[in-house]
Design an enzyme around this catalytic site. Structure first.
Site, mmCIF file in Angstrom:
data_model
loop_
_atom_site.group_PDB
_atom_site.id
_atom_site.type_symbol
_atom_site.label_atom_id
_atom_site.label_comp_id
_atom_site.label_asym_id
_atom_site.label_seq_id
_atom_site.Cartn_x
_atom_site.Cartn_y
_atom_site.Cartn_z
ATOM 1 N N MET A 256 -8.939 8.261 -0.313
ATOM 2 C CA MET A 256 -9.810 8.634 0.814
ATOM 3 C C MET A 256 -10.304 10.068 0.619
ATOM 4 S SD MET A 256 -7.618 7.105 3.994
ATOM 5 C CE MET A 256 -6.770 5.508 3.873
ATOM 6 N N HIS B 29 -8.190 1.330 -4.334
ATOM 7 C CA HIS B 29 -9.174 1.091 -3.274
ATOM 8 C C HIS B 29 -9.870 2.416 -2.967
ATOM 9 C CE1 HIS B 29 -9.669 -0.181 1.263
ATOM 10 N NE2 HIS B 29 -10.831 -0.050 0.653
ATOM 11 N N ASP C 152 -6.920 -6.358 3.769
ATOM 12 C CA ASP C 152 -6.275 -5.049 3.857
ATOM 13 C C ASP C 152 -6.397 -4.511 5.280
ATOM 14 O OD1 ASP C 152 -5.311 -2.503 3.400
ATOM 15 O OD2 ASP C 152 -6.904 -1.915 2.002
ATOM 16 N N GLY C 153 -5.245 -4.257 5.912
ATOM 17 C CA GLY C 153 -5.231 -3.644 7.235
ATOM 18 C C GLY C 153 -4.501 -4.499 8.254
ATOM 19 N N GLY C 154 -3.325 -4.049 8.653
ATOM 20 C CA GLY C 154 -2.574 -4.785 9.664
ATOM 21 C C GLY C 154 -2.083 -6.149 9.196
ATOM 22 N N HIS D 43 -1.031 -1.037 -4.404
ATOM 23 C CA HIS D 43 -2.344 -0.712 -3.826
ATOM 24 C C HIS D 43 -2.416 0.784 -3.494
ATOM 25 C CE1 HIS D 43 -5.971 -1.844 -1.473
ATOM 26 N NE2 HIS D 43 -5.568 -0.925 -0.605
ATOM 27 N N SER E 294 0.845 -1.190 0.000
ATOM 28 C CA SER E 294 0.000 0.000 0.000
ATOM 29 C C SER E 294 0.879 1.239 0.000
ATOM 30 C CB SER E 294 -0.906 0.007 1.234
ATOM 31 O OG SER E 294 -1.402 1.317 1.442
ATOM 32 N N MET F 248 -11.824 -5.798 4.680
ATOM 33 C CA MET F 248 -11.028 -4.921 5.546
ATOM 34 C C MET F 248 -10.792 -5.613 6.884
ATOM 35 S SD MET F 248 -10.282 -2.185 3.853
ATOM 36 C CE MET F 248 -9.376 -1.494 5.245
ATOM 37 N N ASP G 64 -4.658 3.846 -1.837
ATOM 38 C CA ASP G 64 -5.756 4.118 -0.914
ATOM 39 C C ASP G 64 -6.308 5.514 -1.155
ATOM 40 O OD1 ASP G 64 -6.001 1.720 0.692
ATOM 41 O OD2 ASP G 64 -3.926 2.124 1.249
ATOM 42 N N MET H 65 -12.097 4.567 -0.971
ATOM 43 C CA MET H 65 -12.796 4.792 0.302
ATOM 44 C C MET H 65 -13.438 6.164 0.231
ATOM 45 S SD MET H 65 -9.822 3.126 2.641
ATOM 46 C CE MET H 65 -8.654 3.304 1.300
ATOM 47 N N GLY I 52 0.979 -2.170 4.133
ATOM 48 C CA GLY I 52 1.651 -0.874 4.194
ATOM 49 C C GLY I 52 2.803 -0.940 5.173
HETATM 50 C C1 DX5 Z 1 -6.522 1.463 5.432
HETATM 51 C C2 DX5 Z 1 -6.012 1.233 4.030
HETATM 52 C C3 DX5 Z 1 -4.907 0.229 4.000
HETATM 53 C C4 DX5 Z 1 -3.703 0.614 4.794
HETATM 54 C C5 DX5 Z 1 -2.868 -0.583 5.057
HETATM 55 O O1 DX5 Z 1 -7.581 2.355 5.395
HETATM 56 O O2 DX5 Z 1 -7.036 0.768 3.201
HETATM 57 O O3 DX5 Z 1 -4.552 -0.101 2.668
HETATM 58 O O4 DX5 Z 1 -2.935 1.589 4.160
HETATM 59 O O5 DX5 Z 1 -1.807 -0.189 5.885
HETATM 60 P P1 DX5 Z 1 -1.257 -1.166 7.021
HETATM 61 O O6 DX5 Z 1 -0.700 -2.355 6.313
HETATM 62 O O7 DX5 Z 1 -0.216 -0.328 7.690
HETATM 63 O O8 DX5 Z 1 -2.412 -1.515 7.913
HETATM 64 ZN ZN ZN Z 2 -6.508 -0.160 1.131
#
Ligand code: DX5
Ligand code: ZN
Length: 230
Positions: free
Chosen positions: A42, A71, A181-183, A38, A13, A142, A40, A73, A203
């Site tokens: 937002m 992605h 996606d996420g952590g 990827h 990401s 997510m 993001d 959002m 990320g």
């Molecule tokens: C969160 C994003 C993710 C995020 C992932 O809103 O959609 O793509 O950047 O980052 P990590 O891997 O640090 O959780």
């Molecule tokens: Zn994402």
């Protein structure tokens, strides 16, 4: 051949990249073995944070041929689909929570020439997958509440991935990949892969653990179930 087709894909990401050196970061990720990139997007409405738009995707498109996994959002994503496809997005993923006319939106993404992805927040039931299974090319689960990088993985995502895998299989779409996606990182990629995850967005696990090649390889190895040194 089937085995090759099912290999895990790692999608760093860019949210955690150094935006002042974006072209260098992208080239570094590419030579480090990233499968997809990827992005993001937002809008400060669907999620509290504000990030990037089509201009940045277009800039990335000029420096790499890797698939650009976008992605969205954002509220009313249908207003911007054409701009992101024109910018070079390979896949566009919209949130179920943001799309009252989900089938139409997914069909529009495909009509524009990109792969259609459908994302679910952690507390959103994924049942819509059953009703739009023929209109999508990717499902994103997510594993944090979207908006920021660096959050802690919510383990409820594992059951969600299993459930989505079942819904897709039941709908006759066993080839549709599930993305998480996420952590995500080496500590949970093994369990995620077992649950049915194919695409690993990361990320912090990439940008926070340089060199990138080792970080990406660690996720891939864990996903392949070959955790441990080497
Ligand atoms: C969160 C994003 C993710 C995020 C992932 O809103 O959609 O793509 O950047 O980052 P990590 O891997 O640090 O959780
Ligand atoms: Zn994402």
């Amino acid at each position: 051949y089937a085995q090759i087709a099912m290999q895990p894909l790692v999608a760093p990401s860019l949210l955690s990249a150094d935006f002042g050196r974006l072209a260098d970061e992208i080239r570094a990720l590419e030579s480090a073995g990233a499968d997809w990139l990827h992005f993001d997007v937002m809008d400060g409405r669907f999620v509290p944070n504000l990030t990037v738009g089509p201009l940045l995707v277009a800039a990335a498109r000029r420096v790499t041929e890797l698939p650009l996994d976008v992605h969205l959002m954002i509220v009313e994503p249908e207003r911007l689909l054409a701009d992101f496809v024109a910018a070079g997005a390979s896949s566009l993923t919209v949130h179920a929570e943001a799309c009252p006319h989900l089938q139409r939106t997914l069909a529009e993404i495909r009509r524009l020439g990109a792969r259609a992805g459908l994302a679910f927040n952690p507390a959103t039931p994924p049942l819509p997958v059953s009703y739009v299974a023929d209109d999508l090319d990717l499902v994103l689960c997510m594993s944090v509440n979207p908006g920021f990088g660096g959050q802690t993985f919510l383990p409820g995502a594992l059951a969600k991935v299993r459930q989505v895998r079942q819904l897709l299989d039941d709908a006759g779409r066993p080839q549709v990949p599930i993305e998480v996606d996420g952590g995500v990182g080496p500590a949970n990629a093994d369990a995620l892969a077992s649950a049915g995850c194919r695409v690993f967005v990361a990320g912090t696990a990439v940008f926070g653990s340089p060199p990138y090649a080792a970080a990406i390889a660690a996720i891939r190895r864990a996903a392949e179930g070959a955790s441990g040194p080497g």
